[in-house]
Design an enzyme around this catalytic site. Structure first.
Site, PDB file in Angstrom:
ATOM      1  N   ASP A 243       0.813  -1.226   0.000  1.00  0.00           N
ATOM      2  CA  ASP A 243       0.000   0.000   0.000  1.00  0.00           C
ATOM      3  C   ASP A 243       0.840   1.267   0.000  1.00  0.00           C
ATOM      4  OD1 ASP A 243      -2.234  -1.648   0.137  1.00  0.00           O
ATOM      5  OD2 ASP A 243      -2.134  -1.723   2.321  1.00  0.00           O
TER       6      ASP A 243
ATOM      7  N   LYS B 290       1.789   2.175  -5.059  1.00  0.00           N
ATOM      8  CA  LYS B 290       2.315   1.634  -6.322  1.00  0.00           C
ATOM      9  C   LYS B 290       1.384   1.987  -7.476  1.00  0.00           C
ATOM     10  CE  LYS B 290       2.266  -2.474  -4.397  1.00  0.00           C
ATOM     11  NZ  LYS B 290       2.025  -2.145  -2.982  1.00  0.00           N
TER      12      LYS B 290
ATOM     13  N   GLY C 144      -4.750  -4.156  -3.736  1.00  0.00           N
ATOM     14  CA  GLY C 144      -5.708  -3.085  -4.003  1.00  0.00           C
ATOM     15  C   GLY C 144      -4.893  -1.856  -4.370  1.00  0.00           C
ATOM     16  N   HIS C 145      -4.884  -1.506  -5.633  1.00  0.00           N
ATOM     17  CA  HIS C 145      -4.074  -0.378  -6.112  1.00  0.00           C
ATOM     18  C   HIS C 145      -5.018   0.752  -6.504  1.00  0.00           C
ATOM     19  CE1 HIS C 145      -0.611  -3.358  -7.228  1.00  0.00           C
ATOM     20  NE2 HIS C 145      -0.944  -3.396  -5.962  1.00  0.00           N
TER      21      HIS C 145
ATOM     22  N   GLN D  37       1.712  -6.267  -3.389  1.00  0.00           N
ATOM     23  CA  GLN D  37       2.268  -6.458  -2.036  1.00  0.00           C
ATOM     24  C   GLN D  37       3.633  -5.752  -1.973  1.00  0.00           C
ATOM     25  OE1 GLN D  37       0.889  -9.757  -3.502  1.00  0.00           O
ATOM     26  NE2 GLN D  37      -0.921  -8.596  -2.960  1.00  0.00           N
TER      27      GLN D  37
HETATM   28  P1  GDP Z   1      -0.803   0.373  -3.501  1.00  0.00           P
HETATM   29  O1  GDP Z   1      -1.441  -0.895  -3.073  1.00  0.00           O
HETATM   30  O2  GDP Z   1       0.675   0.381  -3.266  1.00  0.00           O
HETATM   31  O3  GDP Z   1      -1.140   0.749  -4.922  1.00  0.00           O
HETATM   32  O4  GDP Z   1      -1.403   1.529  -2.572  1.00  0.00           O
HETATM   33  P2  GDP Z   1      -2.936   1.696  -2.145  1.00  0.00           P
HETATM   34  O5  GDP Z   1      -3.702   2.216  -3.289  1.00  0.00           O
HETATM   35  O6  GDP Z   1      -3.437   0.484  -1.468  1.00  0.00           O
HETATM   36  O7  GDP Z   1      -2.799   2.789  -1.001  1.00  0.00           O
HETATM   37  C1  GDP Z   1      -2.233   4.038  -1.239  1.00  0.00           C
HETATM   38  C2  GDP Z   1      -3.274   5.121  -0.917  1.00  0.00           C
HETATM   39  O8  GDP Z   1      -2.639   6.363  -0.818  1.00  0.00           O
HETATM   40  C3  GDP Z   1      -4.323   5.291  -1.994  1.00  0.00           C
HETATM   41  O9  GDP Z   1      -5.531   5.648  -1.401  1.00  0.00           O
HETATM   42  C4  GDP Z   1      -3.773   6.414  -2.855  1.00  0.00           C
HETATM   43  O10 GDP Z   1      -4.792   7.151  -3.517  1.00  0.00           O
HETATM   44  C5  GDP Z   1      -3.128   7.270  -1.808  1.00  0.00           C
HETATM   45  N1  GDP Z   1      -1.948   8.020  -2.252  1.00  0.00           N
HETATM   46  C6  GDP Z   1      -0.967   7.671  -3.127  1.00  0.00           C
HETATM   47  N2  GDP Z   1      -0.011   8.628  -3.184  1.00  0.00           N
HETATM   48  C7  GDP Z   1      -0.394   9.601  -2.334  1.00  0.00           C
HETATM   49  C8  GDP Z   1       0.199  10.836  -1.913  1.00  0.00           C
HETATM   50  O11 GDP Z   1       1.286  11.216  -2.328  1.00  0.00           O
HETATM   51  N3  GDP Z   1      -0.494  11.573  -0.996  1.00  0.00           N
HETATM   52  C9  GDP Z   1      -1.675  11.176  -0.485  1.00  0.00           C
HETATM   53  N4  GDP Z   1      -2.267  11.945   0.409  1.00  0.00           N
HETATM   54  N5  GDP Z   1      -2.270  10.019  -0.849  1.00  0.00           N
HETATM   55  C10 GDP Z   1      -1.631   9.238  -1.741  1.00  0.00           C
HETATM   56  P1  IMO Z   2      -1.037  -4.148  -2.284  1.00  0.00           P
HETATM   57  O1  IMO Z   2      -0.610  -4.703  -3.626  1.00  0.00           O
HETATM   58  C1  IMO Z   2      -0.918  -4.662   2.020  1.00  0.00           C
HETATM   59  C2  IMO Z   2      -1.109  -8.777   3.528  1.00  0.00           C
HETATM   60  C3  IMO Z   2      -2.332  -9.234   4.301  1.00  0.00           C
HETATM   61  C4  IMO Z   2      -1.692 -10.230   5.245  1.00  0.00           C
HETATM   62  C5  IMO Z   2      -0.632 -10.898   4.355  1.00  0.00           C
HETATM   63  C6  IMO Z   2      -1.065 -12.202   3.729  1.00  0.00           C
HETATM   64  O2  IMO Z   2      -2.302  -3.388  -2.324  1.00  0.00           O
HETATM   65  O3  IMO Z   2       0.105  -3.434  -1.639  1.00  0.00           O
HETATM   66  P2  IMO Z   2      -2.717 -12.839   1.752  1.00  0.00           P
HETATM   67  O4  IMO Z   2      -4.179 -12.602   1.573  1.00  0.00           O
HETATM   68  O5  IMO Z   2      -1.869 -12.264   0.683  1.00  0.00           O
HETATM   69  O6  IMO Z   2      -2.409 -14.297   2.007  1.00  0.00           O
HETATM   70  O7  IMO Z   2      -2.339 -12.063   3.129  1.00  0.00           O
HETATM   71  O8  IMO Z   2      -0.345  -9.963   3.342  1.00  0.00           O
HETATM   72  N1  IMO Z   2      -1.395  -8.224   2.185  1.00  0.00           N
HETATM   73  C7  IMO Z   2      -1.272  -6.930   1.876  1.00  0.00           C
HETATM   74  N2  IMO Z   2      -0.990  -5.848   2.652  1.00  0.00           N
HETATM   75  N3  IMO Z   2      -1.107  -4.498   0.706  1.00  0.00           N
HETATM   76  C8  IMO Z   2      -1.367  -5.570  -0.098  1.00  0.00           C
HETATM   77  O9  IMO Z   2      -1.402  -5.475  -1.437  1.00  0.00           O
HETATM   78  C9  IMO Z   2      -1.510  -6.847   0.491  1.00  0.00           C
HETATM   79  N4  IMO Z   2      -1.794  -8.074   0.016  1.00  0.00           N
HETATM   80  C10 IMO Z   2      -1.704  -8.902   1.062  1.00  0.00           C
HETATM   81  O10 IMO Z   2      -2.922  -8.157   5.001  1.00  0.00           O
HETATM   82  O11 IMO Z   2      -1.016  -9.563   6.266  1.00  0.00           O
HETATM   83 MG    MG Z   3      -2.943  -1.537  -1.767  1.00  0.00          MG
END
Ligand code: GDP
Ligand code: IMO
Ligand code: MG
Length: 436
Positions: A14, A17, A41-42, A222
């Protein structure tokens, strides 16, 4: 000459990416996911509209870009259809630009059940998985009994036999279970028909793109500290999220990786169980959680929050050979009186400066922090490094020094445009290489 760059998580997931991949996509012809599944979840914001991608690479929002789901990914057909339909509802059509490897393994409905049961069995020692069946699907893959995309499209008798054997084995594991193989078989045949136009030889397609001098981005899901081999085992996911996964998960050679960009937040978060040495509690944790909207994009769970951990990022730099960092969510630190960087873990046996394999010492370790002044001005929405408050610039410089990697991209908000791409960094050379 094609330029192929990997973008992957340097912490516990998270990191943002999705945003970074989306914002770099105009430089690429294709974006390819190499591992994980719909546990990811991106999130991508485009002019205020929110898209959450789970299985489909975050390049899909750019028309004309091909999105590839590699053999290293585990695909739940139902989850994929849901995502495709949701994208279509939002005006994004995947047809003609989605390619799923015929070697990708399928997540079956009972994998989800096994995931939940296995967590329940672990009790206090649960992993905190996303309950998506990811681990059990990879277990079947490694156990050499998995069902692949090509099996859904191929000989029906062979598929029937594989489903029968798998269901039988599962019924032996779950004593009270009397799952019938036939309805599952019928369901998989139906899925196969919808999947057919998207399934093909992803490795060959990627090789042809390279031959045609087209650029490809490899998108990680991840992160390094969740990697099955290099993460905080057993509190990890079941795939290689770090750089090695690119080769095995897409069928590309190491020579087809020209650069590695690690995505790291300006602080640290984790969702699920397992160590998080810089974890905060109380008002400060709440401040980061609310400021950064730190709730899981897949499961909605609140994320645990802590200070930036340079031990972790330095470790990620070593494992992945990071050329640069994309530092995200700097704006979330706006207004804090001071900011901290963890440079080691104080244990009863001294200060650890390398991330340990045995997690037990981390249970009682105290982070060693460097404290820097915070900033009163806003970084939110900044697009130039020079426009950042001097304290924010100093924080980034120190973070680069202790992490051992330059920050080539700095994200200052969730929208595409809220980004600083620094001159005189490797990012510029990657893309000018192609223009030359
Ligand atoms: P990912 O799984 O690595 O793609 O990240 P996620 O989407 O799960 O979580 C990142 C969260 O931070 C999302 O809600 C993005 O919209 C938000 N985000 C990304 N870059 C920034 C930033 O520079 N500032 C803020 N405030 N939010 C950001
Ligand atoms: P993105 O791509 C953050 C974590 C779960 C748990 C562990 C194993 O959005 O960064 P799983 O269901 O994969 O067997 O769970 O990995 N986990 C993540 N944490 N971001 C993710 O994906 C994750 N995908 C799995 O919370 O701790
Ligand atoms: Mg994510």
């Amino acid at each position: 000459m094609s330029v192929n760059i990997a973008v992957l998580g340097a912490q516990w997931g998270d990191e943002g990416k999705g945003k970074i991949v989306d914002m770099l996509t105009p430089h690429f012809s294709a974006v390819a996911r190499y591992q994980g599944g719909h546990n990811a979840g991106h999130t991508v914001y485009v002019k205020g509209t929110k898209f959450v991608l789970h299985l489909i690479p975050s390049g899909i929002l750019h028309p004309g870009v091909t999105c590839i789901i590699g053999n290293g990914v585990v695909v739940d057909p139902q989850a994929l259809f849901k995502e495709v339909d949701e994208l279509a509802r939002m005006g994004v059509n995947v047809d003609g630009r989605l390619l799923i490897s015929e070697k990708a393994h399928v997540i079956l409905p009972y994998h989800r059940e096994l995931d939940v049961l296995s967590e329940a069995r672990r009790g206090e020692r649960k992993i905190g998985t996303t309950s998506r069946g990811i681990g059990p699907a990879y277990e079947d893959k490694i156990g050499r009994r998995g069902i692949r995309m090509c099996d859904l499209l191929g000989d029906r008798d062979a598929l029937a036999q594989a489903v029968r054997e798998n269901v039988h084995a599962r019924n032996q594991i779950i004593k009270e279970s009397t799952l019938d193989w036939k309805p599952l078989f019928d369901q998989l045949v139906t899925y196969g028909e919808r999947l057919r136009p998207w399934v093909g030889d992803a490795s060959l397609f990627l090789a042809r793109l390279r031959d045609d001098d087209r650029n490809v981005m490899y998108e990680g899901a991840q992160a390094t500290l969740l990697d099955i081999d290099h993460g905080t085992y057993p509190f990890v996911t079941s795939s290689n999220a770090s750089i090695g996964g690119v080769c095995t998960g897409l069928g590309v050679p190491p020579s087809a990786i020209d650069g590695v960009l690690g995505v790291a937040k300006a602080y640290t978060t984790r969702v699920g169980e397992g160590p998080l040495p810089t974890e905060l509690s109380g008002d400060l944790a709440e401040r980061l959680r609310e400021g950064g909207q730190e709730y899981g994009a897949s499961t909605g769970r609140p994320r645990r929050c802590g200070w930036y951990d340079a031990v972790v990022v330095r470790y990620s730099a070593r494992i992945n050979g990071l050329d640069a960092i994309a530092l995200t969510k700097l704006d979330v630190l706006d207004g804090l009186p001071e900011v901290r960087i963890c440079t080691g873990y104080r244990t009863s046996k001294g200060v650890l400066t390398e991330f340990p394999a045995d997690l037990r010492p981390l249970g009682t370790a105290e982070p060693v922090y460097e404290t820097l002044p915070g900033w009163t001005g806003a970084t939110r929405g900044a697009t130039r490094f020079a426009a950042l408050p001097s304290e924010a610039q100093r924080y980034i410089k120190r973070l680069e020094e202790v992490s051992g990697v330059p920050c080539a991209i700095i994200s200052t908000g969730s929208d595409r445009g809220e980004t600083i791409v620094r001159d005189d960094t490797i990012i510029q050379s990657w893309f000018s290489k192609q223009l030359a």
